[in-house]
Design a protein around this motif. Structure first.
Motif, mmCIF file in Angstrom:
data_model
loop_
_atom_site.group_PDB
_atom_site.id
_atom_site.type_symbol
_atom_site.label_atom_id
_atom_site.label_comp_id
_atom_site.label_asym_id
_atom_site.label_seq_id
_atom_site.Cartn_x
_atom_site.Cartn_y
_atom_site.Cartn_z
ATOM 1 N N ASP A 82 -37.067 -47.615 -7.850
ATOM 2 C CA ASP A 82 -38.087 -47.692 -8.801
ATOM 3 C C ASP A 82 -39.008 -46.719 -9.160
ATOM 4 N N VAL A 83 -39.338 -45.950 -8.088
ATOM 5 C CA VAL A 83 -40.201 -44.864 -8.432
ATOM 6 C C VAL A 83 -39.520 -43.709 -9.137
ATOM 7 N N MET A 84 -38.279 -43.601 -8.911
ATOM 8 C CA MET A 84 -37.638 -42.522 -9.563
ATOM 9 C C MET A 84 -37.488 -42.715 -10.929
ATOM 10 N N VAL A 85 -37.099 -43.920 -11.542
ATOM 11 C CA VAL A 85 -37.021 -44.498 -12.764
ATOM 12 C C VAL A 85 -38.342 -44.346 -13.387
ATOM 13 N N ASP A 86 -39.502 -44.603 -12.779
ATOM 14 C CA ASP A 86 -40.814 -44.648 -13.413
ATOM 15 C C ASP A 86 -41.433 -43.254 -13.528
ATOM 16 N N THR A 87 -40.966 -42.226 -12.410
ATOM 17 C CA THR A 87 -41.355 -40.858 -12.678
ATOM 18 C C THR A 87 -40.668 -40.122 -13.957
ATOM 19 N N LEU A 88 -39.371 -40.575 -14.011
ATOM 20 C CA LEU A 88 -38.467 -39.927 -15.306
ATOM 21 C C LEU A 88 -39.164 -40.642 -16.549
ATOM 22 N N TYR A 89 -39.840 -41.635 -16.818
ATOM 23 C CA TYR A 89 -40.360 -42.314 -17.792
ATOM 24 C C TYR A 89 -41.515 -41.528 -18.062
ATOM 25 N N GLY A 90 -42.293 -41.038 -17.100
ATOM 26 C CA GLY A 90 -43.480 -40.086 -17.342
ATOM 27 C C GLY A 90 -43.233 -38.944 -17.792
ATOM 28 N N GLU A 91 -41.978 -38.593 -17.942
ATOM 29 C CA GLU A 91 -41.546 -37.129 -18.309
ATOM 30 C C GLU A 91 -41.252 -36.971 -19.651
ATOM 31 N N MET A 92 -41.007 -38.202 -20.489
ATOM 32 C CA MET A 92 -40.602 -38.246 -21.878
ATOM 33 C C MET A 92 -41.635 -37.965 -22.728
ATOM 34 N N SER A 93 -40.988 -37.230 -23.634
ATOM 35 C CA SER A 93 -42.065 -36.592 -24.765
ATOM 36 C C SER A 93 -42.413 -38.012 -25.681
ATOM 37 N N ARG A 94 -43.755 -37.758 -25.898
ATOM 38 C CA ARG A 94 -44.455 -38.724 -26.641
ATOM 39 C C ARG A 94 -45.318 -38.236 -27.829
ATOM 40 N N PRO A 95 -44.968 -37.786 -28.767
ATOM 41 C CA PRO A 95 -45.628 -36.846 -29.834
ATOM 42 C C PRO A 95 -46.842 -38.040 -30.513
ATOM 43 N N ALA A 96 -47.866 -37.610 -30.599
ATOM 44 C CA ALA A 96 -49.015 -38.517 -30.964
ATOM 45 C C ALA A 96 -48.804 -38.953 -32.533
ATOM 46 N N ASP A 97 -48.400 -37.919 -33.277
ATOM 47 C CA ASP A 97 -47.966 -38.124 -34.858
ATOM 48 C C ASP A 97 -46.634 -37.665 -35.189
ATOM 49 N N VAL A 98 -45.647 -38.562 -35.697
ATOM 50 C CA VAL A 98 -44.352 -38.556 -36.205
ATOM 51 C C VAL A 98 -44.306 -38.895 -37.896
ATOM 52 N N PRO A 99 -44.146 -37.804 -38.557
ATOM 53 C CA PRO A 99 -44.183 -38.088 -39.853
ATOM 54 C C PRO A 99 -42.976 -38.790 -40.455
#
Length: 268
Positions: A82-99
């Motif tokens: 569970d923590v392994m999965v959640d940790t990798l989710y936290g490392e994903m790119s989440r740009p604030a603005d996608v044209p």
């Protein structure tokens, strides 16, 4: 593809670990041991050796501590996953603005999730339909929902759109992994398999009994250099998924209700 989780999972223990509300009962292993260090070691093992190689003993060896010491930080393999999965989710790119509006935002989300599966294929077995309710999963869900937060969909439709897109990504990632596993197990690439089978295919098709299959199969094989093109399947499928979503978005903009014009079922 079998799931990596076996046995009962205690939600309270898992949530306490995910949100770091559970302190280890003992510090006897020394100050260098922590949940984060254990989780990082586990991710490295799963990446390098596969999820079947992941055991609490193997993780203990990697961090240089006794197995019982590791258990004071992480109660079991299921909670560790569970923590392994959640940790990798936290490392994903989440740009604030996608044209490019909602469609470009969903494309970015799809490609980022595919990148995650390619980097950590074991996730396909670790994830389940019961989401890991950790802080990074909730942040991921919130970010991805905002891609369609302003297009007129209701809350259930927003969730369904995200489920549809991510379902396509997982399906494409599984198919791509199957190709990789087959190459490793057989020692033959898809291209080599196609080359060895092509003469037989041509021989069987020459009779004219399967004209459509012969034409289409030959064209697809030539285009992909194999019987199946994972990248093409992902790209083609993603665009068709987005095309379908665009129909719903257009209906909502025109004032259609959740079930169709005036709230009636579109089949009526």
């Amino acid at each position: 593809m079998s799931n990596a989780r076996k046995g009962k999972v205690d939600p309270a223990r898992s949530l306490a670990l995910l949100w770091r509300t559970r302190e280890p009962a003992s510090r006897s292993a020394g100050p260098g041991l922590s949940v984060d260090r254990i989780v990082r070691a586990a991710i490295e093992i799963a990446d390098a050796e596969g999820i079947d190689a992941l055991t609490m003993r193997r993780v203990s060896e990697a961090v240089g501590a006794g197995t019982m010491s590791v258990y004071t930080y992480v109660p079991g393999k299921a909670e560790l996953l569970d923590v392994m999965v959640d940790t990798l989710y936290g490392e994903m790119s989440r740009p604030a603005d996608v044209p490019g509006g909602w469609r470009a935002r969903l494309e970015q989300i799809a490609r980022e999730n595919l990148r995650l599966y390619r980097a950590h294929p074991w996730l396909l077995r670790a994830e389940t339909t019961r989401p890991v309710l950790g802080p990074n999963l909730l942040a991921k869900y919130d970010y991805e929902l905002r891609a369609v937060a302003d297009v007129g969909l209701d809350d259930v439709e927003m969730d369904a759109v995200l489920t549809l897109v991510l379902g396509h990504v997982r399906s494409a990632a599984r198919a791509e992994l199957d190709v990789v596993n087959l190459e490793r197990e057989t020692g033959m690439t898809d291209g080599q398999w196609w080359q060895s089978h092509a003469p037989w295919l041509e021989r069987f098709m020459r009779s004219g009994s399967y004209p459509t299959a012969a034409r289409v199969g030959s064209a697809a094989g030539a285009a992909h250099g194999a019987a199946y093109g994972p990248e093409h399947a992902f790209e083609f499928g993603l665009q068709r998924v987005l095309d379908g979503i665009s129909v719903v978005v257009a209906e909502r903009a025109a004032g259609a209700g959740p079930l169709g014009p005036g709230g009636d079922s579109p089949r009526s």
